[in-house]
Motif scaffolding. Sequence first.
Motif, mmCIF file in Angstrom:
data_model
loop_
_atom_site.group_PDB
_atom_site.id
_atom_site.type_symbol
_atom_site.label_atom_id
_atom_site.label_comp_id
_atom_site.label_asym_id
_atom_site.label_seq_id
_atom_site.Cartn_x
_atom_site.Cartn_y
_atom_site.Cartn_z
ATOM 1 N N GLU A 176 50.355 27.937 -13.035
ATOM 2 C CA GLU A 176 49.981 28.970 -13.884
ATOM 3 C C GLU A 176 50.339 28.731 -15.534
ATOM 4 N N LEU A 177 51.250 27.837 -15.945
ATOM 5 C CA LEU A 177 51.372 27.591 -17.117
ATOM 6 C C LEU A 177 50.365 26.680 -17.690
ATOM 7 N N SER A 178 49.965 25.608 -16.963
ATOM 8 C CA SER A 178 48.724 25.042 -17.096
ATOM 9 C C SER A 178 47.548 25.360 -17.593
ATOM 10 N N LEU A 179 47.244 26.711 -16.501
ATOM 11 C CA LEU A 179 46.072 27.416 -16.646
ATOM 12 C C LEU A 179 45.997 28.224 -17.994
ATOM 13 N N ALA A 180 47.110 28.698 -18.235
ATOM 14 C CA ALA A 180 47.505 29.684 -19.385
ATOM 15 C C ALA A 180 47.096 28.719 -20.805
ATOM 16 N N LEU A 181 47.707 27.426 -20.775
ATOM 17 C CA LEU A 181 47.361 26.832 -21.691
ATOM 18 C C LEU A 181 45.980 26.346 -22.061
ATOM 19 N N GLU A 182 45.224 26.351 -20.957
ATOM 20 C CA GLU A 182 43.958 26.131 -21.269
ATOM 21 C C GLU A 182 42.882 27.099 -21.948
ATOM 22 N N MET A 183 43.641 28.403 -21.831
ATOM 23 C CA MET A 183 43.013 29.465 -22.622
ATOM 24 C C MET A 183 43.172 29.465 -24.147
ATOM 25 N N LYS A 184 44.032 28.227 -24.418
ATOM 26 C CA LYS A 184 44.414 28.269 -26.062
ATOM 27 C C LYS A 184 44.680 29.249 -26.771
ATOM 28 N N ASP A 185 44.156 29.589 -28.047
ATOM 29 C CA ASP A 185 44.723 30.846 -28.583
ATOM 30 C C ASP A 185 44.862 32.258 -27.900
ATOM 31 N N GLU A 186 43.838 32.401 -26.918
ATOM 32 C CA GLU A 186 43.667 33.610 -26.071
ATOM 33 C C GLU A 186 44.828 33.778 -25.474
ATOM 34 N N GLY A 187 45.425 32.625 -24.740
ATOM 35 C CA GLY A 187 46.443 32.885 -23.953
ATOM 36 C C GLY A 187 48.026 32.536 -24.392
ATOM 37 N N ILE A 188 48.195 32.380 -25.696
ATOM 38 C CA ILE A 188 49.426 31.882 -26.134
ATOM 39 C C ILE A 188 50.489 32.409 -25.837
ATOM 40 N N VAL A 189 50.534 33.826 -25.969
ATOM 41 C CA VAL A 189 51.632 34.668 -25.641
ATOM 42 C C VAL A 189 51.805 34.665 -24.059
ATOM 43 N N ASN A 190 50.976 34.572 -23.241
ATOM 44 C CA ASN A 190 51.315 34.388 -21.701
ATOM 45 C C ASN A 190 51.860 32.813 -21.658
ATOM 46 N N ALA A 191 51.237 32.118 -22.287
ATOM 47 C CA ALA A 191 51.636 30.746 -21.958
ATOM 48 C C ALA A 191 52.992 30.458 -22.510
ATOM 49 N N MET A 192 53.686 30.979 -23.635
ATOM 50 C CA MET A 192 54.888 30.932 -24.052
ATOM 51 C C MET A 192 56.016 31.663 -22.972
ATOM 52 N N GLU A 193 55.490 32.598 -22.428
ATOM 53 C CA GLU A 193 56.318 33.325 -21.427
ATOM 54 C C GLU A 193 56.776 32.455 -20.349
ATOM 55 N N LEU A 194 55.302 31.780 -19.989
ATOM 56 C CA LEU A 194 55.352 31.243 -18.621
ATOM 57 C C LEU A 194 56.009 29.852 -18.891
ATOM 58 N N VAL A 195 56.260 29.286 -20.123
ATOM 59 C CA VAL A 195 57.171 28.227 -20.421
ATOM 60 C C VAL A 195 58.532 28.443 -19.780
ATOM 61 N N GLN A 196 59.203 29.532 -20.184
ATOM 62 C CA GLN A 196 60.569 29.894 -19.586
ATOM 63 C C GLN A 196 60.550 30.093 -18.072
ATOM 64 N N VAL A 197 59.485 30.747 -17.476
ATOM 65 C CA VAL A 197 59.460 30.874 -16.076
ATOM 66 C C VAL A 197 59.121 29.566 -15.503
ATOM 67 N N SER A 198 58.455 28.644 -16.004
ATOM 68 C CA SER A 198 58.260 27.303 -15.262
ATOM 69 C C SER A 198 59.586 26.506 -15.520
ATOM 70 N N LYS A 199 60.347 26.471 -16.527
ATOM 71 C CA LYS A 199 61.571 25.891 -16.646
ATOM 72 C C LYS A 199 62.590 26.596 -15.516
ATOM 73 N N GLY A 200 62.654 27.913 -15.305
ATOM 74 C CA GLY A 200 63.356 28.419 -14.500
ATOM 75 C C GLY A 200 63.101 28.149 -12.888
#
Length: 487
Positions: A224-248
């Motif tokens: 899910e983090l990979s998919l959010a990153l591919e949205m680029k600036d439109e998905g920055i907030v979701n991607a950064m939240e998913l970074v912590q989720v993916s680490k967890g």
Amino acid sequence: MAVAVRYVDKRGQVIERFLGIEQVTCVGALSRKTTVEGLCCRLGLRTDNLRGQGYGLADNVKSKLNGLKTLMLNENPCAHYVPSFAYKLQSTLFELAWNHSEIGMFFLSFNKIGKIVGATCKRQDFLREKQAAKIVEALNVGELASGQGSNPESADTGCGSHYSALVNLIGMFAEVIDDLELIFEEGSRVEDQAGADTMLDAMLTFDFVFCLHLMKTVLGATNELSLALEMKDEGIVNAMELVQVSKGRLHMIRETGWASLLEDVTSLCIKHKIRVPDMDDMFIARGWRKSEFQDMKYLLYYQEIFYAVIDLQIEELIVRFTDSSIEMLLCVACLNPSNSFSIFDKEKLIRLAEFYPKEFSPKELMVLRDQLDTYILDVRSSYGFSRLNTISDLGKLMVETGRDRVYPLVYLLLTLALLLPVATATKAFSGMKFVKERLSIEIGDKWMCDRLILCVEEDIFDGISDDSIVQSLQKMKPRWADCKTLH
């Protein structure tokens, strides 16, 4: 090393240009830094004007202590590093796993299976038919709800994301085995039969099934983090939240995921009559690696692979997404104009400006606060601005409407955000692949670099007339004097 530059022109448009390739004789970070500085110097560019940097996979770039990004930041603290969204995270994690020898051997077999099975339309049709029969059978016994089964036409054995490919192989394990057996029995070439036989032997082992499920689990934690990153600036907030989720999730898998992984692996092995080793038995290594695994039980052997692969993934996320880069990207996201600037946050934008002390003095920060208050009321009430979706569109419209002069500090902050390699130059790579694979054997570094620039930046050179090229050649050397006549 390929080098590209990203800047904002006078029209507020983000421009990415391929500068060329440089030969790096030493792979150390200091050597790469010297190479970058040398290229910039030749082109008349000053590295102290850099306001962003982003790199690929090189370990000496990622290193926290002595990597290239750290050396650049030591000399220029405003050349902030943020991870490139254009460089797919899943590909990074996939390639990172190759550093482990057992996983590397698994992926060698995995890739060969994909090539053998998907080599012809006939084989692909065979898989589709087998998958369709499998779904019908599942529906008949109530295993799937009607209408929710996988589309057999979407079965993918050779393309798509790495995670999807792993899921597909697990789901079609029996069908792929049948196809390999068919190739072995009825193949028209000895090479095909030998390849199918070898891959059958590889698939029908506990090691293969274990690595298959392990990599599916690991990449699934970050999909899910990979998919959010591919949205680029439109998905920055979701991607950064998913970074912590993916680490967890990765930490959770590391702490409690071993038993369920082993259960899944054992279940598939039993289903296909693959021998499952007793985890309390002593591990028997083959060839030169016998001494490496002496006095080691199977349980410890597979657990070491399990923990090593997960630790590699966690370390990559930590290095790629530092606390400062996450904070910076969340601040950048506040400039996004989508949904009438719904995530605008003045305090975070002031914090973003504080990352650039050379551009914003304490006095200018106070002025920026007032400008932001007026700016947000203005753009939210403007019909043209309310329809924007990306930060890059915002920059162009500010110039078109003259608001870059009305709100100069806001526009400066916007251009600094646009410089960050959230979406780095990517058009270079298709041209590089063609030139490197087709021509690199025959040409030197400078010649290859010149042709890469012509290939990648073709939109610039399309506007150069043949006459001007001939005139330039005539001025270079007398022997080109007759070039126009010959042409």
